[in-house]
Design a protein around this motif. Structure first.
Motif, PDB file in Angstrom:
ATOM      1  N   ASP A 175      62.504  83.683  46.884  1.00  0.00           N
ATOM      2  CA  ASP A 175      61.215  82.998  47.092  1.00  0.00           C
ATOM      3  C   ASP A 175      60.720  82.187  45.894  1.00  0.00           C
ATOM      4  O   ASP A 175      59.514  81.998  45.716  1.00  0.00           O
ATOM      5  N   CYS A 176      61.620  81.715  45.052  1.00  0.00           N
ATOM      6  CA  CYS A 176      61.206  80.790  43.992  1.00  0.00           C
ATOM      7  C   CYS A 176      62.411  79.953  43.572  1.00  0.00           C
ATOM      8  O   CYS A 176      63.559  80.372  43.747  1.00  0.00           O
ATOM      9  N   ASP A 177      62.123  78.755  43.055  1.00  0.00           N
ATOM     10  CA  ASP A 177      63.190  77.874  42.600  1.00  0.00           C
ATOM     11  C   ASP A 177      63.655  78.294  41.216  1.00  0.00           C
ATOM     12  O   ASP A 177      62.848  78.501  40.306  1.00  0.00           O
TER      13      ASP A 177
END
Length: 203
Positions: free
Chosen positions: A169-171
């Motif tokens: 859920d994050c780059d």
């Protein structure tokens, strides 16, 4: 047999054959114990030794979040292959010579464990979804598992884990070297560093 004539020559030169045979008898095994599992799954790094078809070696560092290596059963471990520099030296070696050596080490606990075995890799491994951004999954079938004497391990404490380790859920930030003039025109088509919105970090 753990030893070959090169090992035996040095054991005889330094009178350690008896000790080596005892260590092989009481310490070296082909299965992963419950204590081994706890240690392996608590590690956030490992060192991976491979060799190509002609025996030329490579040694690489693999890092992740604690628990990034999964012990699947008493003979098998699995871990992800994340984006790297694109050379695939260790992974490429394991495709032509499946014999690998892994060293798990904790500088805080001053403890280390060796695991030698036979490696395989698969992009369609069902475990791949366990690790965000994994390119494929390594599985290693253990043939030798044994602790190493810890006396020369320097005592370090963790300052910060790498921000490049992929998380759900994050780059994941892109490494700055992939934006340099010498590299940016030869990146893989889907390399995250080509995304202008991606955070860029030196390290």
């Amino acid at each position: 047999m753990t030893y070959h004539e090169g090992s035996r020559e040095l054991q005889d030169r330094f009178d350690t054959r008896r000790l080596a045979d005892r260590l092989d008898e009481v310490k070296v095994r082909d299965t992963i114990s419950d204590d081994d599992r706890a240690f392996i799954e608590g590690c956030d790094m490992l060192f991976l030794a491979t060799a190509d078809a002609d025996g030329r070696p490579q040694c690489s560092y693999k890092g992740g979040a604690p628990g990034f290596v999964h012990v699947l059963d008493e003979r098998t471990i699995a871990f992800p292959n994340y984006d790297g520099n694109g050379m695939y030296l260790s992974a490429g070696n394991a495709r032509v010579n499946q014999h690998v050596g892994l060293l798990f080490i904790s500088f805080e606990e001053r403890k280390r464990l060796r695991l030698n075995g036979v490696a395989s890799q698969a992009e369609d491994d069902p475990l791949r979804e366990e690790w965000p951004e994994a390119q494929f999954v390594w599985r290693v079938h253990a043939t030798e598992v044994f602790p190493n004497c810890p006396r020369y391990i320097h005592h370090y404490r963790l300052v910060e884990r790498s921000r490049f380790v992929p998380k759900a859920d994050c780059d994941t930030p892109a490494p700055a070297w992939k934006t340099r003039e010498w590299s940016r025109d030869v990146l893989a088509r889907r390399d995250p560093a080509a995304d202008a919105s991606r955070e860029i970090l030196e390290r």
